[in-house]
Design an enzyme around this catalytic site. Structure first.
Site, PDB file in Angstrom:
ATOM      1  N   GLU A  62       0.817  -1.213   0.000  1.00 27.08           N
ATOM      2  CA  GLU A  62       0.000   0.000   0.000  1.00 27.08           C
ATOM      3  C   GLU A  62       0.852   1.266   0.000  1.00 27.08           C
ATOM      4  O   GLU A  62       0.515   2.254  -0.654  1.00 27.08           O
ATOM      5  CB  GLU A  62      -0.957   0.005   1.198  1.00 27.08           C
ATOM      6  CG  GLU A  62      -2.026  -1.075   1.154  1.00 27.08           C
ATOM      7  CD  GLU A  62      -2.919  -0.990  -0.072  1.00 27.08           C
ATOM      8  OE1 GLU A  62      -2.954   0.073  -0.714  1.00 27.08           O
ATOM      9  OE2 GLU A  62      -3.568  -1.997  -0.385  1.00 27.08           O
TER      10      GLU A  62
ATOM     11  N   ASP B 114      -9.751   6.179  -2.563  1.00 28.45           N
ATOM     12  CA  ASP B 114      -8.597   6.589  -3.363  1.00 28.45           C
ATOM     13  C   ASP B 114      -9.118   7.221  -4.654  1.00 28.45           C
ATOM     14  O   ASP B 114     -10.307   7.476  -4.789  1.00 28.45           O
ATOM     15  CB  ASP B 114      -7.679   5.391  -3.647  1.00 28.45           C
ATOM     16  CG  ASP B 114      -8.308   4.439  -4.650  1.00 28.45           C
ATOM     17  OD1 ASP B 114      -9.551   4.439  -4.767  1.00 28.45           O
ATOM     18  OD2 ASP B 114      -7.567   3.722  -5.335  1.00 28.45           O
TER      19      ASP B 114
ATOM     20  N   TYR C   7      -6.565   6.465   3.741  1.00 26.70           N
ATOM     21  CA  TYR C   7      -6.665   5.418   2.728  1.00 26.70           C
ATOM     22  C   TYR C   7      -5.930   4.152   3.154  1.00 26.70           C
ATOM     23  O   TYR C   7      -6.479   3.044   3.154  1.00 26.70           O
ATOM     24  CB  TYR C   7      -6.122   5.877   1.360  1.00 26.70           C
ATOM     25  CG  TYR C   7      -5.869   4.671   0.505  1.00 26.70           C
ATOM     26  CD1 TYR C   7      -6.928   4.030  -0.114  1.00 26.70           C
ATOM     27  CD2 TYR C   7      -4.603   4.092   0.435  1.00 26.70           C
ATOM     28  CE1 TYR C   7      -6.738   2.847  -0.810  1.00 26.70           C
ATOM     29  CE2 TYR C   7      -4.399   2.916  -0.259  1.00 26.70           C
ATOM     30  CZ  TYR C   7      -5.463   2.298  -0.875  1.00 26.70           C
ATOM     31  OH  TYR C   7      -5.287   1.124  -1.532  1.00 26.70           O
TER      32      TYR C   7
END
Length: 355
Positions: free
Chosen positions: A41, A142, A124
């Site tokens: 991520e 996102d 996020y």
DNA sequence: AAGTCGGGGTT
DNA sequence: AACCCAGACTT
């Protein structure tokens, strides 16, 4: 169709599409190790999957556990990050790994709030790790999610305001499949990446089109709405590549400028291009202390790097010295050591150009 | 709220 | 050339 029915349609159709028709594959899909999900991520923040995949594999191979990452030397980690951009992500990755190592006994935090508290982790990323690793019901928001939701629900509020972000986040959390939050998050991002693309979306293949506001009203190209557009400034870098014997002078960049924590040669920055004749004489350098013993052996072509907020035009001026040069902040390194240091793309391109 | 941080792909 | 990408942090 009322709002509740539309919500249910959205989630049910999206989840069905994900289960049956979504062919998108990625190395970390189905991964439940929070450490690996975290790495993926962070790498993928503002970065395309295709661009980040190689970095992910190299990272996991070099640092298979959070402890290995915590114990690694800074430059070694930055070297693996070299070329990926947004280097603060790498700095925060190191900081967070060491926090987990020294204060959490190498156990990755397992709640949304604790994950969010890690450096480099925002709303996020905290939602992504929470849902993928721990099956917690936090909706990711996102660029894909902004696009899918703004189009399907016909939302014209700008996405880059505090209010807009909150409203989109609230909507996503209202829609999320509470039983399968991870799958829902994966599904909506995949739909945004594969079908509901920024330009020329594949609406004919979209499972949501029959109730998509933007599709029905032909407003696809106008959504999502964004406010600000950055101005680009011009910068001119003149790098003195000073060699004495086999060594060359470099320093690590600091401060708040671009490329923090990466290395560079002796830098002189100008507001406008410097002519070749002045470069040959180095007359643009206000203080030539320590360069008296140098002679210019070559001047490179211009190397241009387009960044989001600035255009950097650089030339590399190669010099030889017949005695050691003392330049505050810089140190001389051998070629073998140079190769292990992380450099901005602009400089690695220069390396390639000279072989 | 606005500005800043990279590099690369798509149109 | 403009836009965007599995955003976060600082001021």
């Amino acid at each position: 169709m009322n709002q509740k029915e539309k919500d249910i349609f959205f989630t049910d159709r999206l989840m069905y599409w994900h289960r049956v028709d979504n062919k998108r594959d990625m190395p970390w899909k189905g991964e439940h190790d929070p450490y690996r999900i975290w790495i993926s991520e962070i790498i993928l923040q503002q970065t395309r999957v295709e661009q980040g995949t190689g970095y992910y594999h190299r990272f996991i191979k070099a640092f298979p556990t959070v402890e290995k990452l915590a114990k690694a030397a800074d430059d070694k980690v930055f070297k693996l990050w070299e070329g990926l951009g947004y280097y603060t992500r790498c700095r925060n990755l190191i900081r967070a790994a060491r926090l987990i190592h020294t204060e959490m006994e190498n156990v990755f935090p397992a709640s949304y709030e604790c994950i969010l508290a890690l450096p480099g982790v925002g709303p996020y990323t905290a939602a992504a790790i929470s849902s993928f690793a721990f099956n917690l019901p936090h909706a990711v928001v996102d660029g894909n999610v902004f696009r899918v939701l703004s189009r399907f629900f016909g939302i014209t509020e700008p996405i880059d305001t505090a209010s807009g972000k909150k409203n989109f986040s609230d909507l996503a959390n209202r829609l999320i499949d509470k039983k399968r939050p991870g799958s829902f998050n994966q599904a909506i991002m995949d739909l945004g990446a594969v079908i509901c693309k920024p330009r020329l979306p594949s609406c004919d293949q979209c499972p949501l089109k029959i109730h998509c506001t933007a599709y029905l009203k032909d407003r696809i190209a106008a959504l999502p709405v964004k406010g600000k557009k950055p101005e680009r400034i011009e910068r001119y870098f003149y790098y003195l590549v000073i060699r004495y014997n086999d060594k060359v002078y470099v320093r690590k960049r600091k401060g708040q400028d671009v490329w923090k924590d990466l290395y560079e040669f002796v830098l002189f920055e100008e507001n406008r291009p410097v002519s070749m004749s002045r470069l040959k004489k180095l007359t643009f350098i206000p203080d030539k202390t320590g360069l008296a013993t140098c002679r210019v052996t070559g001047i490179s072509e211009t190397h241009i790097q387009q960044l989001t907020h600035q255009t950097i035009t650089a030339r590399f001026i190669e010099l030889r010295s017949n005695s050691p040069v003392s330049i505050p902040g810089y140190r001389a390194v051998k070629p073998s050591a140079l190769l292990k240091l992380p450099f901005p793309k602009l400089i690695t391109h220069y390396f390639k150009s000279i072989g």
